[in-house]
Scaffold this active site. Structure first.
Site, PDB file in Angstrom:
ATOM      1  N   SER A 128       0.880  -1.189  -0.057  1.00 35.06           N
ATOM      2  CA  SER A 128      -0.078  -0.042  -0.005  1.00 35.06           C
ATOM      3  C   SER A 128       1.000   1.176  -0.050  1.00 35.06           C
ATOM      4  O   SER A 128       1.912   1.151   0.566  1.00 35.06           O
ATOM      5  CB  SER A 128      -0.878  -0.080   1.320  1.00 35.06           C
ATOM      6  OG  SER A 128      -1.680   1.165   1.212  1.00 35.06           O
ATOM      7  N   CYS A 174     -10.089  -1.220  19.063  1.00 35.20           N
ATOM      8  CA  CYS A 174     -11.215  -0.079  19.119  1.00 35.20           C
ATOM      9  C   CYS A 174     -11.085   0.854  17.769  1.00 35.20           C
ATOM     10  O   CYS A 174     -12.040   1.490  17.479  1.00 35.20           O
ATOM     11  CB  CYS A 174     -11.189   0.787  20.112  1.00 35.20           C
ATOM     12  SG  CYS A 174      -9.533   1.535  20.370  1.00 35.20           S
TER      13      CYS A 174
HETATM   14  N1  PMP Z   1      -2.264  -5.288   5.419  1.00 32.14           N
HETATM   15  C1  PMP Z   1      -1.689  -4.745   6.380  1.00 32.14           C
HETATM   16  C2  PMP Z   1      -0.602  -5.808   6.959  1.00 32.14           C
HETATM   17  C3  PMP Z   1      -1.848  -3.589   6.776  1.00 32.14           C
HETATM   18  O1  PMP Z   1      -1.111  -3.117   7.858  1.00 32.14           O
HETATM   19  C4  PMP Z   1      -2.905  -2.803   6.070  1.00 32.14           C
HETATM   20  C5  PMP Z   1      -3.221  -1.346   6.584  1.00 32.14           C
HETATM   21  N2  PMP Z   1      -3.531  -1.622   7.974  1.00 32.14           N
HETATM   22  C6  PMP Z   1      -3.537  -3.414   4.877  1.00 32.14           C
HETATM   23  C7  PMP Z   1      -3.081  -4.611   4.756  1.00 32.14           C
HETATM   24  C8  PMP Z   1      -4.587  -2.494   4.213  1.00 32.14           C
HETATM   25  O2  PMP Z   1      -4.159  -1.506   3.512  1.00 32.14           O
HETATM   26  P1  PMP Z   1      -4.858  -0.237   2.997  1.00 32.14           P
HETATM   27  O3  PMP Z   1      -5.258   0.622   3.902  1.00 32.14           O
HETATM   28  O4  PMP Z   1      -4.291   0.109   1.750  1.00 32.14           O
HETATM   29  O5  PMP Z   1      -5.941  -1.157   2.340  1.00 32.14           O
END
Ligand code: PMP
Length: 408
Positions: A203, A329
């Site tokens: 991402s 939360c």
């Molecule tokens: N996978 C992991 C390990 C993440 O930490 C996150 C974001 N918290 C995501 C997927 C999802 O990413 P996005 O917010 O770009 O959808």
């Protein structure tokens, strides 16, 4: 009051260099890259260059193996649904009990649709047991989807070994990894340590690019079907008009991430370790979740016995410090974190869990401020906690001297 941002596993600040390269595509170069006129050639070319940059950053893979998506969530959904739809003969998936919901919930959905899913457990340190993984492999296994690093604890999984075991067992089994938290923090090389990984998601907003852009690597020869359909973009593999500025920003962020990965390994790790040591020294009944396991250099996940995580976050926020709790939360649910539960962290400690995650923009002063503020917050909350005395007795911790508690 200055804000101290220590929640970089949730999202990161956009790097100024990233914002600068994105800007023209919001204004002068706004054309649809699929249009036929000359003006559209510039944004179309920018996407191709971004693809080449991302491919280079992932170890020099063929750029045609990179797809741009709207998020890591979309990349993960595409990887799982896309491979399942293209390989209907095999019905077994292996994943873990600690994946991000964008893999975990998809696996649960696939299970509801009749596939068999093995969710591998983790030990108390948050590590996978490789023996159990080997035992889980079956002749009808289609896909192994295991994250490279955990978003809550920072624990790193041995994907190189996992992928090698998979390919030695049966080269037809596909390996997907969610590398969202790993890029820029540890080396990710699809021609080197991860050369046997078939699909990899990440991402933009965890590496100082904007939210709402992601990428998926799909190795040539992998059988999969597109998830987003209804357009010819990305050679028909991901429909939808391309988000040119964000794609350009993602590529720049990847370039910066690769350039700073050594810094993460050295000084971000040094800052995190300094913070960890100081908090361990100052806060009784505190455990570092994932301690002893190989961890991301920026992540510190604490179990602070005898208090409520939400109250701690509120007090930290009042002191200008942004961090997050492990009690989920943040996801709008009151359920305790499935990751900490899978690690068998005691219930009372899950409720007092805190994740602090640093970045290359974190400073020594940020860490000093957390060291100054957090122990006081914990001590105050424990004074009013209905169960801290029980926890203290149970852990045989002496009460602090009475002059630590001046009247009033
Ligand atoms: N996978 C992991 C390990 C993440 O930490 C996150 C974001 N918290 C995501 C997927 C999802 O990413 P996005 O917010 O770009 O959808």
């Amino acid at each position: 009051m200055r804000t101290i941002y220590a929640d970089n596993n949730a999202t990161t600040a956009i790097a100024p260099e990233v914002l600068a390269v994105m800007q023209p595509y919001f204004t002068a170069e706004y054309f649809n890259p699929s249009s036929m006129y000359e003006a559209a050639r510039f944004p179309a070319k920018a996407i191709q260059q971004a693809r080449e940059t991302v491919a280079r950053c992932l170890g020099g893979v063929d750029p045609e193996q990179i797809l741009f998506t709207g998020s890591a969530t979309e990349s993960n959904n595409t990887a799982l649904f896309g491979t399942v739809q293209a390989n209907l003969g095999r019905r077994h998936i292996i994943s873990t009990a600690v994946e991000h919901p964008s893999v975990w919930e998809v696996c649960k959905e696939l299970k509801r649709r009749g596939l068999e899913v093995t969710f591998l457990p983790v030990n108390r340190r948050g590590e996978l047991e490789l023996d159990e993984f080997v035992r889980a492999l079956r002749t009808d296994t289609l896909l192994v989807s295991i994250m490279l690093a955990n978003n809550e604890t920072g624990v790193i999984f041995p994907l190189e070994r996992i992928a090698r075991i998979v390919k030695e067992t049966n080269p037809e089994i596909l390996v997907h990894t969610d590398a969202t938290q790993a890029i820029g923090k540890i080396p990710v090389d699809l021609q080197g340590n991860l050369k046997e990984v078939d699909l990899l998601s990440f991402s933009g907003h965890k590496i100082h690019a904007p939210k709402g852009v992601g990428a998926l690597f799909v190795r040539r020869g992998t059988r999969w079907r597109p998830f987003m359909i209804g357009g010819h973009q990305e050679k028909g593999r991901r429909a939808g008009t391309e988000n040119v500025p964000y794609i350009v920003g993602l590529a720049k962020a990847c370039e910066l991430a690769v350039a700073t990965v050594d810094d993460e390994q050295t000084w971000v790790r040094a800052l995190r370790d300094q913070l960890q040591k100081a908090l361990e020294d100052r806060i009784p009944a505190l455990e570092v979740n994932g301690k002893g396991a190989e961890r991301l250099p920026n992540t510190l996940n604490l179990a602070i016995h005898g208090i409520e995580g939400e109250a701690m976050l509120y007090e930290l926020s009042r002191a200008g410090i942004c961090a997050s709790s492990g009690s989920a939360c943040t996801s709008g649910s009151l359920d305790p974190s499935h990751v900490l539960q899978a690690m068998q962290i005691p219930f009372t400690a899950i409720h007092g869990s805190l994740r602090i995650s640093l970045s290359r923009y974190s400073t020594e002063e940020d860490v000093q401020r957390i060291i100054e503020v957090l122990p006081k917050i914990v001590a105050n909350l424990r004074k009013i906690s209905p169960y801290w005395d029980d926890v203290r007795n149970c852990l045989s911790i002496d009460p602090p001297p009475t002059n630590d508690h001046p009247a009033g």
